[in-house]
Design an enzyme around this catalytic site. Sequence first.
Site, PDB file in Angstrom:
ATOM      1  N   CYS A 102      16.688  -6.867   3.086  1.00 50.48           N
ATOM      2  CA  CYS A 102      18.126  -7.054   3.270  1.00 50.48           C
ATOM      3  C   CYS A 102      18.914  -5.931   2.585  1.00 50.48           C
ATOM      4  CB  CYS A 102      18.502  -8.409   2.694  1.00 50.48           C
ATOM      5  SG  CYS A 102      20.217  -8.758   2.862  1.00 50.48           S
ATOM      6  N   CYS A 199      18.134 -14.117   0.779  1.00 55.10           N
ATOM      7  CA  CYS A 199      19.296 -13.241   0.935  1.00 55.10           C
ATOM      8  C   CYS A 199      20.151 -13.646   2.134  1.00 55.10           C
ATOM      9  CB  CYS A 199      18.748 -11.832   1.141  1.00 55.10           C
ATOM     10  SG  CYS A 199      19.964 -10.550   1.120  1.00 55.10           S
TER      11      CYS A 199
END
EC number: 2.8.1.13
Length: 369
Positions: A102, A199
């Site tokens: 991410c 995330c």
Amino acid sequence: MSASPKKVIVGMSGGVDSSVSAWLLQQQGYQVEGLFMKNWEEDDGEEYCTAAADLADAQAVCDKLGIELHTVNFAAEYWDNVFELFLEEYKAGRTPNPDILCNKEIKFKAFLEFAAEDLGADFIATGHYVRRADVDGKSQLLRGLDGNKDQSYFLYTLGHDQIVQSLFPVGELEKPEVRKIAENLDLITAKKKDSTGICFIGERKFREFLGRYLPAQPGKIITVDGDDVGEHQGLMYHTLGQRKGLGIGGTKEGSEEPWYVVDKDVENNILVVAQGHEHPRLMSVGLIAQQLHWVDREPFTGTLRCTVKTRYRQTDIPCTVTALDEERVEVRFDEPVSAVTPGQSAVFYSGEICLGGGIIEQRLPLAAV
């Protein structure tokens, strides 16, 4: 005539670290604006509420600081470049780290490009606990000053060209100082707990969540001696070194020591367990890492003495790294290490400097087994 101040776009998550980052940058004379990223569209009610609350908190902080808050939707990029890979890795029996992916694909690629191209930013900033140092025309990534909160492990894929465009204001502070600043400023995020979970997807019941996207594949749980001791609901729910959630107790004649996952036989869909967290089957003398990222972006050849972390919050492990080819390295630990997990990242350090890292392709088991 003095030059106009440099423009920084702060990734505002609705948490205390990004809130204080924005204020610190204001104090340093930057022109500061905020950006809230929405990266998950698969809304169930609970997650929608969390994202809405985070956006409201980010907006309240920006209002208090007198800065503009932009919003952007990177859900398509997140799905294509992070989440699908995350599912593929689980399907293959490995344990990926979505936060690293991410950061690589969203926060320091999509966000960085959007801030520069659409918002005219000179820099982006995040609330990560890391530091940067500029040496010989290149930016280095350093551990955060607060060793307990250091997040360099999650940022090892960044190159010096991304770091030079990024600012990490709270990396120079200890976490309690950050909270104190937020309290003194009466920010709504001052006492907000730190986020955990995947995330941008947030805190969820992980098994239930994964089950929505990957069908369960029950199989046998066997001991290292080949005894059948139970059934698992899917190898994807288990990771090496795991103790909880196995649903097996001590054996009748045997020890009452807890059971740990020591291997995953993906081909036969079998989970292998043993008793004791330092069982030889769980120990590795090294690993092979692939998909390498070096912060200085220089190709690595030869050998290197450094330290490595094979998971977040682990004590640094002294090791020797040897290049196998351009894409792979062999890492030999000075002492055997428990629960080295394929799919996770091995991140290399020289003192305070994060050198880079790679994905653990395989572990090198203790030869005595």
